[in-house]
Design an enzyme around this catalytic site. Structure first.
Site, short mmCIF file in Angstrom:
data_model
loop_
_atom_site.label_atom_id
_atom_site.label_comp_id
_atom_site.label_asym_id
_atom_site.label_seq_id
_atom_site.Cartn_x
_atom_site.Cartn_y
_atom_site.Cartn_z
N SER A 101 3.25 48.12 33.15
CA SER A 101 3.19 46.95 33.38
C SER A 101 4.38 46.61 34.39
O SER A 101 4.05 46.11 35.70
CB SER A 101 2.50 45.90 32.75
OG SER A 101 1.45 46.51 32.34
N ARG A 152 4.29 52.51 20.47
CA ARG A 152 3.08 52.03 21.36
C ARG A 152 2.64 52.51 22.81
O ARG A 152 1.72 53.23 23.06
CB ARG A 152 3.75 50.70 21.64
CG ARG A 152 2.80 49.96 21.96
CD ARG A 152 2.81 47.77 21.42
NE ARG A 152 2.21 47.08 23.01
CZ ARG A 152 2.13 46.22 22.79
NH1 ARG A 152 2.21 45.87 21.09
NH2 ARG A 152 1.38 45.29 23.64
N ASP A 153 4.44 53.06 22.60
CA ASP A 153 4.42 53.96 24.26
C ASP A 153 4.14 55.23 24.00
O ASP A 153 4.49 56.54 24.38
CB ASP A 153 5.70 53.81 25.15
CG ASP A 153 5.86 51.64 25.44
OD1 ASP A 153 4.48 51.20 25.78
OD2 ASP A 153 6.56 51.25 25.73
N ARG A 193 9.17 47.31 17.07
CA ARG A 193 9.26 46.14 18.13
C ARG A 193 8.98 45.32 18.20
O ARG A 193 9.04 44.11 18.88
CB ARG A 193 8.52 47.23 19.59
CG ARG A 193 7.49 48.38 19.30
CD ARG A 193 7.02 48.68 20.39
NE ARG A 193 7.07 48.25 21.79
CZ ARG A 193 6.99 48.39 22.92
NH1 ARG A 193 6.27 49.93 22.93
NH2 ARG A 193 6.55 47.82 23.84
N ARG A 246 14.07 47.96 30.75
CA ARG A 246 12.87 47.23 30.90
C ARG A 246 13.27 45.89 30.58
O ARG A 246 13.56 45.57 29.43
CB ARG A 246 11.43 47.45 30.61
CG ARG A 246 10.58 46.72 30.93
CD ARG A 246 9.12 47.17 30.49
NE ARG A 246 7.90 46.40 30.86
CZ ARG A 246 6.59 46.57 30.49
NH1 ARG A 246 5.81 47.44 30.10
NH2 ARG A 246 5.83 45.28 30.27
N SER A 247 13.29 44.40 30.89
CA SER A 247 13.38 42.96 30.92
C SER A 247 13.09 42.80 29.96
O SER A 247 12.89 41.54 28.58
CB SER A 247 14.04 42.08 31.82
OG SER A 247 12.55 42.19 33.13
N ASP A 304 -5.16 46.65 28.62
CA ASP A 304 -3.93 47.38 27.89
C ASP A 304 -3.18 46.29 26.91
O ASP A 304 -3.03 47.67 25.45
CB ASP A 304 -2.80 47.01 29.05
CG ASP A 304 -1.33 47.90 28.90
OD1 ASP A 304 -1.58 48.69 28.59
OD2 ASP A 304 -0.28 47.05 29.08
#
Length: 491
Positions: A61, A147-148, A177, A248-249, A386
């Protein structure tokens, strides 16, 4: 002919030529059925080199919205960091060297997988070796993924880290996570991860692999592993250094702010002085030295529309709000002139399969209000495909698609009355492939194409392309000049 344009991003809804385990195909979706028959569309790329990622790396995303909003392919952080390790220049990074050298012990906190969406395990391993070579004790705080990548493969990655463990490198804590990477202000979750890292509380007698095995037996898989510390680790000490390894922030903002924000007051925190560094900038309002600063693109879609004196609205629910604002605007937090924003709270549920419609009705309502107010450009993200796809629950993913389809139907009806052009696309896929060929549940994004519909009396055909072609397509529909930094439109 109207120039008003609406960009709809249906997060996590992609194209899959197979109907098997395909929640998008299974869903009752009269709006999509109508679009397939009556509106020009093409398939566009969302992954790998098409969006500045390594070849065949799944899109995500953050990257998707940055690419859509900038109208060009941007060299992504994952690639930059990979190259620094490959070229052996990471050890020369001044921020990294400075943080390590002035700290007593080094703590590395990051998502330990090779999903490549938020982090990469190779980055954690590389920094552990660098800190050790600089004479420091290294404590690794593992965030498990699920998840990923597959929901129950954490041991694969932990074994990779165990290979480098010795007297100087130790695995100190573990957390799913769900806790350490919350982004919805669920501070009770974040506190559990923080307490294990900072105060070594709670502590298990099990070794890490046994702890995971016990979790699996209790039907608790990687994303939801309960935070704990391990024997031999007693917590963070004054003048230690903490390096946040995710690039990723959005899912690092909360946990990093607990450590680094001076006025944090959601719960009790460590009071001694600490040193910090992060892979990228997570929050400009919280000072943490950054290893890889972002190069913000110029002449983004939002800027071009603003410079033309036109109005725009960016809206999404909490889970995707940063994507249609910060990421869509090229990594810039502040709105441009004449940009308004509407944040719709995401539902307060443990996992989104429990409420697959999420806040789609409220998001759709915000869009329709903006259309009735004749806002010149609207960008909206529907998170359902998603966020529910990530749960791995097929029936819920089907309902998620149906909820989005219903909102799309109402929006398209209003578009006819209010004379809006519409681009309907996705940043990446997910729910169109809920299991692999062996029947294993998939919760990750897909490596594939997504649909791009262009609804406008001006358009008879849509070319194939990639996410970088969306912004120039918007500008062409709005009859605005496409800046030289952007790529070609799809029409």
């Amino acid at each position: 002919m109207s120039n008003k344009t609406l960009l709809i991003i249906t997060d996590g809804i992609g194209h899959n030529s197979s109907n098997k385990n395909n929640a998008f195909y299974t869903a009752k979706k009269p709006t999509y059925d109508y679009l397939f028959e009556n509106v020009p569309y093409s398939l566009i790329h969302t992954y790998g080199e098409y969006v500045g990622l390594p070849d065949m790396q799944m899109g995500n995303s953050e990257v998707g919205h940055m690419t859509i909003g900038s109208g060009r392919v941007l060299y992504q952080d994952l690639v930059k960091i990979h190259l620094a390790i490959k070229n052996d220049t990471l050890k020369d990074n001044e921020v990294l060297k400075n943080t390590i050298s002035k700290s007593n012990n080094i703590h590395l906190l990051g998502l330990a997988s090779d999903g490549g969406v938020h982090s990469h395990i190779n980055h954690i391993i590389a920094m552990a070796k660098i800190a050790k070579n600089m004479g420091k004790k290294v404590f690794i705080h593992i965030i498990t993924d699920g998840r990923d990548v597959a929901p129950n493969c954490a041991k694969t990655y932990i074994n990779q880290i165990l290979e480098i463990c010795d007297e100087d490198i130790k695995i100190a804590t573990i957390s799913g996570r769900y806790y350490a990477m919350d982004r919805d202000n669920r501070w009770d979750r974040v506190k559990k991860a923080y307490d294990s890292i900072t105060f070594a509380n709670p502590k298990t007698q099990d070794d890490i692999l046994s702890y995971i095995e016990t979790s699996y037996k209790n039907e608790i898989f990687d994303e939801f592993i309960e935070p704990t510390s391990f024997e031999g680790y007693n917590g963070i000490e004054k003048n230690d250094g903490i390096i946040f390894c995710n690039f990723r922030s959005d899912r690092m903002r909360e946990i990093s702010s607990v450590f680094a924000k001076a006025d944090f007051n959601e719960f009790d925190t460590f009071k001694g002085s600490l040193n910090f560094a992060s892979m990228t900038q997570y929050d400009k309002n919280v000072f943490i030295p950054v290893l890889f600063p972002k190069d913000n693109p110029k002449n983004t879609l939002a800027e071009v529309i603003s410079n033309a004196g036109l109005s725009q609205l960016h809206t999404a629910e909490t889970e995707k709000y940063a994507h249609v604002t910060f990421f869509f605007n090229g990594g810039v937090e502040e709105p441009v002139l004449n940009e308004s924003r509407v944040l719709i709270p995401s539902p307060q549920v443990a996992t989104y399969d429990l409420k697959p419609e999420m806040s789609a009705p409220e998001v759709g309502s915000a869009v329709r209000t903006a259309m009735n107010n004749n806002i010149d450009f609207i960008v909206v993200n529907f998170a359902n495909g998603d966020m529910v796809g990530h749960t791995g629950v097929f029936e819920a993913a089907v309902k998620a698609v149906e909820a989005v389809d219903f909102e799309l139907g109402q929006i398209f009806e209003l578009a006819k009355k209010q004379n809006y052009n519409i681009i309907l696309t996705s940043d990446h896929g997910n729910c169109e492939m809920m299991k692999d060929d062996e029947g294993n549940i998939l919760t990750n994004h897909t490596v594939g194409d997504v649909y791009c519909f262009v609804y406008s009396p001006k358009v008879k055909e849509v070319k194939t392309g990639s996410l970088n072609n969306i912004a120039p397509t918007v500008l062409k529909l709005m009859n605005l000049e496409i800046p030289k930094e952007m790529d070609e439109p799809l029409i």
